[in-house]
Design an enzyme around this catalytic site. Structure first.
Site, PDB file in Angstrom:
ATOM      1  N   HIS A 196       0.828  -1.205   0.000  1.00 22.33           N
ATOM      2  CA  HIS A 196       0.000   0.000   0.000  1.00 22.33           C
ATOM      3  C   HIS A 196       0.862   1.255   0.000  1.00 22.33           C
ATOM      4  CE1 HIS A 196      -3.186  -2.834   0.809  1.00 22.33           C
ATOM      5  NE2 HIS A 196      -3.906  -1.949   0.159  1.00 22.33           N
ATOM      6  N   GLU A 439     -10.897 -10.826  -5.122  1.00 16.93           N
ATOM      7  CA  GLU A 439      -9.448 -10.732  -4.888  1.00 16.93           C
ATOM      8  C   GLU A 439      -8.889 -11.963  -4.197  1.00 16.93           C
ATOM      9  OE1 GLU A 439      -8.560  -7.152  -2.682  1.00 16.93           O
ATOM     10  OE2 GLU A 439     -10.233  -7.427  -1.324  1.00 16.93           O
ATOM     11  N   ASP A 463      -4.390  -8.103  -4.729  1.00 14.95           N
ATOM     12  CA  ASP A 463      -4.500  -9.269  -3.856  1.00 14.95           C
ATOM     13  C   ASP A 463      -4.740 -10.543  -4.650  1.00 14.95           C
ATOM     14  OD1 ASP A 463      -4.037  -8.517  -1.164  1.00 14.95           O
ATOM     15  OD2 ASP A 463      -5.840  -7.286  -1.256  1.00 14.95           O
ATOM     16  N   CYS A 510     -10.018  -2.591 -10.078  1.00 11.62           N
ATOM     17  CA  CYS A 510      -9.487  -1.479  -9.297  1.00 11.62           C
ATOM     18  C   CYS A 510      -8.074  -1.763  -8.792  1.00 11.62           C
ATOM     19  CB  CYS A 510     -10.420  -1.132  -8.139  1.00 11.62           C
ATOM     20  SG  CYS A 510     -10.653  -2.490  -6.993  1.00 11.62           S
TER      21      CYS A 510
END
Ligand code: PEP
Ligand code: MG
Length: 579
Positions: A196, A439, A463, A510
């Site tokens: 992240h 995911e 993920d 996304c």
């Protein structure tokens, strides 16, 4: 002579600036070798630091009020005496000379040796003297690092402005704070391209390189370095010709970005007329401005966990509602997809002991699992989202789904909360769309069933790739295995897109894969028509879409790696994108 350090480029852009080594928590000590000709200067630097330390302590001593307990004065006198003792004055000089090392390193070695001796003593009083050594040594180390001034907030900010920050690791929250302080770029020793922190760097447009082992030892505070976030390279000791070359490239990249601004109001339509929806990913309410500037058609992923990070308490329903309301107002009728809390794995909640105890947080209680497990965390957020849905088009999106039961449980909670809101006469959208992120391999394999129970799907490829290929997204040692073109990934995407088609629900993507211009032709060919990407990449992806025609050629149903590469290469020739 220029030297190159190689890591993984995780956020594009070229930054040139002075190194600032970030010392988080404890003071970290720079350790490096010096040339023989610099030894005397280093010893002088060490002696000057000792002199400043003595002056500081003498000054502090004069400020002690007369009626203060004597042992406080004694305490300071002890430290003053230690600053005269050869174990802390002469011995480090010997180490600087004999090992040709910097003063900080020499002092640290001497401190470690002294502490070892004290710790071996039976006498409890003498053992506590170890703390005195640490106090005195830390004072000298700070002076060596910052001069006579202790770093205040403003000096730190001044050091960070325009700097290339060098750290062991950064959290996403650190990245946000550092961007506010005006850093030019950052490099870390650890971390992977899908962490992240890397994602935050991309969306904040901070050029970044991760996984440069030992970088804190290899670079010196204040030296000028070039950071190339596309190639994942750091260049030190560059001569003026090289510096100029990089400056030109940096400026060219900036003007290219500026020229893309002309596409802001243009639709994302391929040359043969296929309309694509381009949404944006946001982490903070402030991200809305760049998103609107880039002409996004709404928010496809709002990572709400950033509301919970970097603080000691939890945001309550009202605080969340306020934040959502502000974003909705800013979006002016465009849809907002609020992803429910996805804490866990590389986004731990401050002070959460569970996280520290969990051996494998990526497979632990994260995302929707954590929320269902801790209703006091989940319900206020769901209530705030429901109430926000009365203010504009809102969609709710669930992360980390693995079972249909999770969807059903959330729907049951939502129904109950709706009844409560009815009782309180608070408005909400009764047909609030509920979507899910695909995911995990389980969700991808069962995409058909999830599509039956959800209003939309979104491919969380960060993920999904991590779990499909069994590679920890924050572990740089296995980052080389990260491959969005792996046949297993392509099959999974295929499956999910077909499921969406069959059930007549939208499927977006996304994950970071959607923001890679090289993959756009393939994604379009697979049938993806909705991309949600960080605002910084939006116009580039639009440029790419507008320069392409959909291929007539089809990807085989179960392609092998060569067929996939072949397909991608053939498609790359089809557009005129400048990407
Ligand atoms: C993903 O996993 O692809 C995703 C978009 O979610 P995050 O990166 O926040 O885990
Ligand atoms: Mg995810």
């Amino acid at each position: 002579m220029a030297f190159h350090l190689v890591g993984m480029g995780v956020s594009r852009g070229i930054a040139i600036g002075p190194v600032h080594v970030l010392h988080r928590g404890e003071l970290e000590i720079a350790e490096y070798h010096i040339d023989a000709r610099d030894v005397e200067a280093e010893i002088r630097r060490f002696r000057e630091a000792l002199e400043i330390a003595r002056a500081q302590l003498r000054e502090i001593r004069t400020r002690i009020p007369e009626n203060t307990r004597a042992d406080i004065v004694e305490f300071i006198d002890t430290h003053l005496l230690m600053l005269e003792d050869s174990t802390l004055t002469v011995a480090p000089e010997y180490l600087i000379r004999s090992q040709q090392i910097n003063a900080e390193w020499a002092l640290k070695q001497q401190r470690d040796a002294l502490v070892e001796v004290f710790e071996a003593m039976d006498d409890a009083y003498l053992r506590t003297r170890k703390d005195d050594i640490d106090h005195v040594v830390t004072r000298i180390q700070r002076i060596l690092r910052w001069g006579g001034e202790a770093p205040s907030e403003s000096t730190t900010t001044a050091l960070l402005q325009g700097a290339i920050v060098v750290a062991d690791e950064l959290t996403p929250a650190d990245t946000v704070v550092l961007q506010h302080q005006g850093i030019a770029g950052f490099v870390t020793e650890f971390g992977g391209p899908l962490s992240h922190t890397a994602i935050a760097a991309r969306s904040l447009r901070i050029p970044a390189v991760v996984g440069v082992h030992e970088v804190r030892r290899l670079l010196r505070e204040g030296e000028t370095v070039i950071l190339d976030g596309r190639r994942g390279v750091l260049v030190g000791d560059a001569d003026t010709v090289l510096l100029e070359w990089y400056r030109e490239r940096r400026d060219a990249e900036r003007s290219r970005q500026e020229s893309l601004a002309r596409l802001r109001a243009e639709p994302a339509t391929t040359r043969d007329g296929v309309r694509v929806r381009l949404l944006g990913n946001i982490e903070l309410p402030e991200d809305i401005d760049p998103l609107m500037e880039a002409g996004a058609e709404g928010v496809g992923l709002y990572r709400t966990e950033f509301l919970y990070m970097n603080r000691d308490d939890l945001p309550d329903e009202e605080e969340q509602l306020e934040v959502y309301a502000a974003i909705i107002a800013h979006l002016d009728g465009l849809p907002l997809t609020i992803r429910t809390l996805d804490l866990g794995a590389d986004k731990p909640l401050a002070g959460s002991e569970r996280h520290a105890l969990c051996a494998n947080p990526a497979l632990g209680l994260r995302g929707v699992r954590l929320c269902l497990h801790e209703p006091e965390l989940f319900r206020p957020q769901l209530r705030a989202i429901l109430r926000a849905s009365a203010m504009g088009p809102v969609r709710i999106m669930l992360p980390m789904l693995t079972t249909l039961e999770e969807v059903r449980q959330v729907r049951r909670i939502l129904a109950q909360l709706q009844r409560e809101l009815d009782d309180r006469h608070l408005p909400y959208d009764p047909s609030l769309p509920v979507g899910g992120m695909i995911e995990t391999p389980a969700a991808a394999l069962l995409a058909d069933r999830f599509a039956r129970e959800l209003d939309f799907l979104s491919l969380g490829t960060n993920d999904l790739i991590q779990y499909l290929l069994a590679i920890d997204r924050v572990d740089d040692e296995v980052a080389y295995l990260y491959d969005p073109l792996h046949p297993a990934v392509i099959e999974a995407l295929h499956r999910v897109l077909r499921a969406g088609d069959r059930h007549g629900i939208p499927v977006s993507m996304c994950g970071e894969m959607a923001g890679d211009p090289r993959l756009v032709p393939l994604l379009l060919a697979l049938g993806l028509r909705e991309f949600s990407i960080h605002p910084a990449a939006l116009l580039e992806i639009k440029d790419c879409i507008r320069s392409l025609s959909l291929p007539e050629r089809r990807l085989p149903d179960h392609p092998d790696p060569d067929e996939i590469l072949d397909f991608v290469h053939a498609l790359a020739g089809n557009g005129e994108s400048s990407a």
